[in-house]
Each structure stands twice: as C-alpha cells, then as structure tokens.
Motif scaffolding. Structure first.
Motif, PDB file in Angstrom:
ATOM      1  N   ARG A  98       4.515 -22.219 -38.865  1.00  0.00           N
ATOM      2  CA  ARG A  98       5.711 -21.888 -38.100  1.00  0.00           C
ATOM      3  C   ARG A  98       5.428 -21.624 -36.628  1.00  0.00           C
ATOM      4  N   GLU A  99       4.176 -21.418 -36.280  1.00  0.00           N
ATOM      5  CA  GLU A  99       3.843 -21.023 -34.915  1.00  0.00           C
ATOM      6  C   GLU A  99       4.264 -22.096 -33.906  1.00  0.00           C
ATOM      7  N   GLY A 101       7.236 -23.241 -33.334  1.00  0.00           N
ATOM      8  CA  GLY A 101       8.345 -24.085 -33.762  1.00  0.00           C
ATOM      9  C   GLY A 101       7.883 -25.179 -34.697  1.00  0.00           C
ATOM     10  N   MET A 102       8.813 -25.689 -35.494  1.00  0.00           N
ATOM     11  CA  MET A 102       8.449 -26.655 -36.530  1.00  0.00           C
ATOM     12  C   MET A 102       7.881 -27.949 -35.950  1.00  0.00           C
ATOM     13  N   GLU A 103       8.479 -28.448 -34.856  1.00  0.00           N
ATOM     14  CA  GLU A 103       8.027 -29.712 -34.277  1.00  0.00           C
ATOM     15  C   GLU A 103       6.565 -29.626 -33.844  1.00  0.00           C
ATOM     16  N   HIS A 187      14.854 -35.983 -39.077  1.00  0.00           N
ATOM     17  CA  HIS A 187      14.508 -35.139 -37.937  1.00  0.00           C
ATOM     18  C   HIS A 187      14.715 -35.871 -36.609  1.00  0.00           C
ATOM     19  N   ASP A 192      18.695 -30.380 -32.599  1.00  0.00           N
ATOM     20  CA  ASP A 192      18.016 -29.108 -32.341  1.00  0.00           C
ATOM     21  C   ASP A 192      16.697 -29.330 -31.605  1.00  0.00           C
ATOM     22  N   PHE A 193      16.168 -30.559 -31.681  1.00  0.00           N
ATOM     23  CA  PHE A 193      14.894 -30.875 -31.039  1.00  0.00           C
ATOM     24  C   PHE A 193      15.143 -31.451 -29.648  1.00  0.00           C
ATOM     25  N   THR A 194      14.444 -30.913 -28.662  1.00  0.00           N
ATOM     26  CA  THR A 194      14.636 -31.358 -27.278  1.00  0.00           C
ATOM     27  C   THR A 194      14.373 -32.847 -27.128  1.00  0.00           C
TER      28      THR A 194
END
Length: 329
Positions: A98-99, A101-103, A187, A192-194
C-alpha cells in the motif's frame, strides 16, 4: 502462429522495425531477451515482434492479483506468448503493498518480480510514444528540471523499451492484424489515477488545442533532453573527480563550475555516498552550502541506514557526508 507466419501488415511491420532498430543500437546485441507481457495491446505486439526479430525470447507475465480473474488473464497471456513463438512463458504472482498508493506499489512489485525472474536477460517493456508523452507531462508538473522531463530511456539495463517512438494506436492495429484480442485492464480507465486522466483528458485536449502532434513533440523533447543530459553527466563526473579529496568534495573547485554542472556533480557525489530520492529543493540547499555559505548547518538527504540519517555538512572548505544516529550506538 509462429514468427515466420506473422502477417506483413503495416502496423506489425512498424513494430518489428522498432524492435530491430532497438536491437541494432543496444550495448549487448547478443544478450538474451525476455518480454514483460501483461496481455495488453502494447506488450502483445511487442512480444510478437520480438519473437520475429530475436532468438529464444522468454515471456514474463506478472499477476498482480488486484482483481478477480487476474490469474486467468495471466494464464491466457502466457498461452498466447507460447503460441506466438516464445520458448518459455512464466507467470509471476506478486503481492502489492500500500505504500505510496496502489499504482506505485504495483509498479515496485512488478519490477522487483521481473528483475528476480529475468535470469540475466534484458527485459523489454511495452512503453509506447504515448506513455513517454505522459511521463514527460508528469515530470513537468513536478518541476524538478530537465532530468525529470527527459522521460524513459530506450535502454536502461536491465530494461529495454523499443517502442518509445511507436504510437499506441500502432500496437492496437498490430494486434488486429495478428488476430489477437488484447486484455483491457480496468485500471487503465480509472480516473482516480493521474496518468489515466492525462491519457484520456489532458493529452486529447492538448492535441485539439495545439493542432495535433503533441505526443510526438513531447517524446522528441524527452529524447533531446536525454542526449544533452548524457553530455552534462559526463562533464559533471569529471568535475566530481577533480573536486574529490578522499571521501570529501573541495568547495573551491565546485564554486568555479557553472551551476548546471555543479548541481549535477553534487547529485552524482550524493548518490555515490548512499543518498536516495533526491529532490530539487535538497539539491538547491546543498548548492547553497557551496556558493552561499553563511555558517548554516548540515543538510539531511534520503538514504542512510536504519536508525540513522545521512547528513551533508561543510567543514574547512569541504563537503562531508556522515551518518547521524538518532540513538547512541
């Protein structure tokens, strides 16, 4: 389908030419190759082209386990790789933390698994011209200077990226010519992902406003900056060698150098003493130790060791890096 049975459509021929050109310019032309295969259009086209252009290609398929059915997708990709002519297809199952963020966590897990499984081979990644343009825009937003907008390298051992000059539309067309159905990762449509928003909103708007060709222009800019940066890095390395006294840097030698070389020299030296994830602000603060000395204290940089941070101080006209322990040893 084997390499010799690939159709000669315009798109797959363009992908093959990109792989051929990359192989002609790589440092180790005879070294073994593996392809990171996700099942998406970019990596599928890359796999097919690499098998047609190089001997004994392996496929490495990473299963992130982030969605239901991911193991089936990975198994299907491995089966396709063998059908395309790969000598081996290995599924690598990873656990994503998790560190950051997921991406970012998925990226770390993926590259770690690929590195562990490559067995000395260069691993080809299916990043395209569009991915390069997105990377340049992300770097531009960080405001960290030319290095951050120089994009990804075509050869960054142990990784290779033959398709940085090939548009995403070409890899999709190549898959159509080959009769392959790419996996569409959900995904890649998650706003939600930049990076997804850049892909779906920002770049199309820039293409519309500026009249097209933006992705190609950004990729060319990245290539030019990388070429310029290589020259500056060589000059900075020579400056470090000249300024080094033991494990320290002579401030007088650094002060006489142009700022672009001086800061690159500082970055190079810091990496050599164990610094990590250097920010532009840290480099500027370090530079102030050289050219704006007012008796200020040391600068903490990322790196060090468990229970200690890495601190750079100026003493007697030299820069010195030392571990500063939080508790007495």
């Amino acid at each position: 389908m084997t390499a010799g049975e690939l159709p000669e459509g315009r798109a797959i021929l363009e992908v093959r030419q990109a792989v051929r050109s990359w192989r002609a310019h790589r440092v180790d032309r005879s070294g073994p190759l593996a392809v990171a295969l996700s099942g998406g259009a970019d990596s599928l086209a890359l796999t097919a082209a690499t098998v047609a252009e190089a001997p004994s290609v392996r496929a490495l398929v990473v299963d992130h386990g982030l969605q239901s059915g991911s193991s089936d997708v990975a198994a299907g990709a491995a089966e396709t790789a063998l059908a395309l002519g790969c000598v081996e297809a290995t599924v690598l199952r990873v656990t994503v933390g998790r560190e950051g963020g997921m991406e970012a966590a998925a990226r770390r897990a993926r590259y770690r698994a690929l590195d562990d499984a490559r067995g000395g081979a260069t691993v080809l990644i299916g990043h395209t011209l569009d991915d390069q343009a997105e990377t340049v825009l992300l770097g531009l937003a960080r405001g960290s200077g030319p290095r951050s907008i120089a994009g990804m390298a075509a050869e960054d051992p142990p990784w290779g990226r033959p398709l940085l000059g090939t548009a995403r539309a070409v890899t999709r067309a190549a898959c159509a010519e080959l009769g392959l159905t790419p996996f569409e990762d959900p995904h890649n449509s998650n706003s939600d992902f930049t990076r997804v928003r850049l892909r779906r909103e920002v770049l199309p708007l820039l293409e519309d406003v500026l009249g097209g060709g933006v992705a190609s222009a950004l990729a060319r800019t990245a290539a030019q900056l990388k070429e310029d940066g290589a020259v500056l890095d060589d000059l900075a390395g020579a400056l470090v060698a000249k300024a080094t006294i033991g494990s320290e840097l002579d401030v007088t030698t650094l002060t006489a150098a142009p700022v672009a070389l001086r800061r690159r020299a500082l970055r190079s030296w810091l990496h050599g003493v164990g610094a990590k994830a250097l920010s532009d602000n840290q480099l500027r603060t370090m530079d102030a130790l050289v050219v704006d000395w007012r008796g200020q204290g040391g600068v903490a940089v990322g790196g060090g060791a468990p229970g200690a941070r890495l601190v750079v101080e100026r003493r007697h006209g030299r820069l010195r890096a030392e571990l500063e322990w939080s508790l007495p040893r």
